[in-house]
Design an enzyme around this catalytic site. Sequence first.
Site, PDB file in Angstrom:
ATOM      1  N   ARG A 293       0.904  -1.239  -0.011  1.00 50.59           N
ATOM      2  CA  ARG A 293       0.050   0.050  -0.034  1.00 50.59           C
ATOM      3  C   ARG A 293       0.958   1.348   0.047  1.00 50.59           C
ATOM      4  O   ARG A 293       2.116   1.397   0.119  1.00 50.59           O
ATOM      5  CB  ARG A 293      -0.907   0.062   1.249  1.00 50.59           C
ATOM      6  CG  ARG A 293      -1.967  -1.063   1.075  1.00 50.59           C
ATOM      7  CD  ARG A 293      -2.771  -1.362   2.488  1.00 50.59           C
ATOM      8  NE  ARG A 293      -1.863  -1.795   3.586  1.00 50.59           N
ATOM      9  CZ  ARG A 293      -2.371  -1.995   4.831  1.00 50.59           C
ATOM     10  NH1 ARG A 293      -3.455  -1.643   5.127  1.00 50.59           N
ATOM     11  NH2 ARG A 293      -1.582  -2.704   5.456  1.00 50.59           N
TER      12      ARG A 293
ATOM     13  N   LYS B  45       1.555   1.781   7.254  1.00 55.53           N
ATOM     14  CA  LYS B  45       1.810   1.062   8.318  1.00 55.53           C
ATOM     15  C   LYS B  45       2.929   1.670   9.267  1.00 55.53           C
ATOM     16  O   LYS B  45       3.493   2.753   9.098  1.00 55.53           O
ATOM     17  CB  LYS B  45       2.543  -0.378   7.987  1.00 55.53           C
ATOM     18  CG  LYS B  45       1.768  -1.436   7.353  1.00 55.53           C
ATOM     19  CD  LYS B  45       0.489  -1.761   8.215  1.00 55.53           C
ATOM     20  CE  LYS B  45       0.867  -2.240   9.379  1.00 55.53           C
ATOM     21  NZ  LYS B  45      -0.267  -2.699  10.183  1.00 55.53           N
TER      22      LYS B  45
ATOM     23  N   TYR C 194      -1.093   4.468  10.630  1.00 52.52           N
ATOM     24  CA  TYR C 194      -1.443   3.263  11.691  1.00 52.52           C
ATOM     25  C   TYR C 194      -0.160   3.332  12.610  1.00 52.52           C
ATOM     26  O   TYR C 194       1.032   3.002  12.186  1.00 52.52           O
ATOM     27  CB  TYR C 194      -1.723   2.191  11.063  1.00 52.52           C
ATOM     28  CG  TYR C 194      -3.252   2.159  10.495  1.00 52.52           C
ATOM     29  CD1 TYR C 194      -4.179   2.173  11.206  1.00 52.52           C
ATOM     30  CD2 TYR C 194      -3.205   1.755   8.971  1.00 52.52           C
ATOM     31  CE1 TYR C 194      -5.380   2.183  10.756  1.00 52.52           C
ATOM     32  CE2 TYR C 194      -4.374   1.835   8.490  1.00 52.52           C
ATOM     33  CZ  TYR C 194      -5.459   1.739   9.152  1.00 52.52           C
ATOM     34  OH  TYR C 194      -6.823   1.751   8.661  1.00 52.52           O
TER      35      TYR C 194
ATOM     36  N   HIS D 266      -0.581   1.334  16.294  1.00 53.53           N
ATOM     37  CA  HIS D 266      -0.890   0.188  17.106  1.00 53.53           C
ATOM     38  C   HIS D 266       0.028   0.103  18.173  1.00 53.53           C
ATOM     39  O   HIS D 266       1.161  -1.214  18.232  1.00 53.53           O
ATOM     40  CB  HIS D 266      -0.690  -1.188  16.159  1.00 53.53           C
ATOM     41  CG  HIS D 266      -2.022  -1.007  15.227  1.00 53.53           C
ATOM     42  ND1 HIS D 266      -3.299  -1.193  15.695  1.00 53.53           N
ATOM     43  CD2 HIS D 266      -1.749  -0.919  14.083  1.00 53.53           C
ATOM     44  CE1 HIS D 266      -3.905  -1.193  14.450  1.00 53.53           C
ATOM     45  NE2 HIS D 266      -3.124  -1.150  13.399  1.00 53.53           N
TER      46      HIS D 266
ATOM     47  N   GLU E 143      -5.894   4.560  13.869  1.00 53.16           N
ATOM     48  CA  GLU E 143      -6.735   3.768  14.642  1.00 53.16           C
ATOM     49  C   GLU E 143      -7.393   4.173  15.823  1.00 53.16           C
ATOM     50  O   GLU E 143      -8.201   3.792  16.182  1.00 53.16           O
ATOM     51  CB  GLU E 143      -5.939   2.141  15.063  1.00 53.16           C
ATOM     52  CG  GLU E 143      -4.982   2.387  16.043  1.00 53.16           C
ATOM     53  CD  GLU E 143      -3.682   2.769  15.664  1.00 53.16           C
ATOM     54  OE1 GLU E 143      -2.671   2.841  16.479  1.00 53.16           O
ATOM     55  OE2 GLU E 143      -3.486   3.257  14.455  1.00 53.16           O
TER      56      GLU E 143
ATOM     57  N   ASP F 277      -2.435  -7.071  15.139  1.00 51.44           N
ATOM     58  CA  ASP F 277      -1.847  -5.788  15.109  1.00 51.44           C
ATOM     59  C   ASP F 277      -1.765  -5.312  16.509  1.00 51.44           C
ATOM     60  O   ASP F 277      -1.006  -4.225  17.025  1.00 51.44           O
ATOM     61  CB  ASP F 277      -2.605  -4.920  14.378  1.00 51.44           C
ATOM     62  CG  ASP F 277      -2.311  -4.849  12.920  1.00 51.44           C
ATOM     63  OD1 ASP F 277      -0.802  -5.015  12.879  1.00 51.44           O
ATOM     64  OD2 ASP F 277      -2.845  -4.840  12.095  1.00 51.44           O
TER      65      ASP F 277
END
Length: 371
Positions: free
Chosen positions: A15, A75, A94, A96, A118, A270
């Site tokens: 991505r 990511k 993101y 996490h 998120e 994740d």
Amino acid sequence: MIIGIPKEIKNHEYRVGLTPNSVHGCIAHGHRVLVQNNAGMGIGATDTDYKNVGAEIVPSASDIFAKAEMIIKVKEPQAEERAMLREGQILYTYLHLAPDPEQTADLIKSGAICVAYETVTSPLGGLPLLAPMSKVAGRLSIQAGAHCLEQPQGGLGVLLGGVPGVAPAKVVILGAGIVGTHAAHIAVGMGAEVFMFDNNPDTLEAHWRHFGNQTQSIFSTASALQAHVLDADLVIGGVLIPGAAAPKLISRQMIGSMKAGAVVVDVAIDQGGCFETSKVTNYDDPTYIVDDVVHYCVANMPGAVPRTSTYALNNSTLPFALNIADKGIKQALLDDPHLRHGLNVHSGRVTYEQVAKDLSYDYVPAEECLK
């Protein structure tokens, strides 16, 4: 504002932070966009596609990190990327953080301002930047699980939907949120016998209204979970506590009592995973076996379908990115409480309470950092 789009470097991550259409939107707002060479190749977007909408192509990630005021990724930054972050730089991706103490420590050390997709919220209480990837991951989880049930993959040798005269596979889904709902769509469509678990009666009611008797919705208790998991062919872990480590719903002992060749797919990996036996895998080596149960725990599942995933993600992330770029990060955060919920680390301080709690940091409210 100068916006930088580096090429993703996590294992099998195809991505990209912004599509050419999204870059065009940023440039139309008067911003400058730097895109790393070949950053969009995974979604079929060439450097020429980005140049045609006004982006500047730069040769390396170090150029992006050195020049950009805001880094937009997909990511979480890998160690070599975190080392390039600088004080006051905006990171929008993101993260996490709760199950990732090393990343959290590096982001704190960097002094960067880190907004996590998120944990950004919506007026209705949802997680609009997590939802697109949860939909993709939920649907992929059934595809992956069905493949793993094939005997060459170590599975039972069961066809998910069965055939006339042979019963379908039993699929147990943990969590009736977005992941679970989209997993159920695919499992039902493939003809599986589907059991949905959740501990929120309102969520189960909504699930029943949507699926009717196509699935069985069950309130999650320890005894009910054990009875159904031990009889399952495929278990999907789709639980979520926003920003927090996932609860361990399925113990090692339960895994050891499941059918030999059964499959578990941990979409919650994740956030640390919801099976005690879960550990992060990748697309080079996606599965492993514990007590004869096949585990699929790929941490970036939507990366397997990067075109669908990137365009779906950009539909949700671009408006917030433009808000940050147009107003500046401080004013954007002050004006929008939902974006403010996405702020996880600010100039060396942890500003998301659940992350601070899980990793034993002092919690500093975002409002205090913005004074």
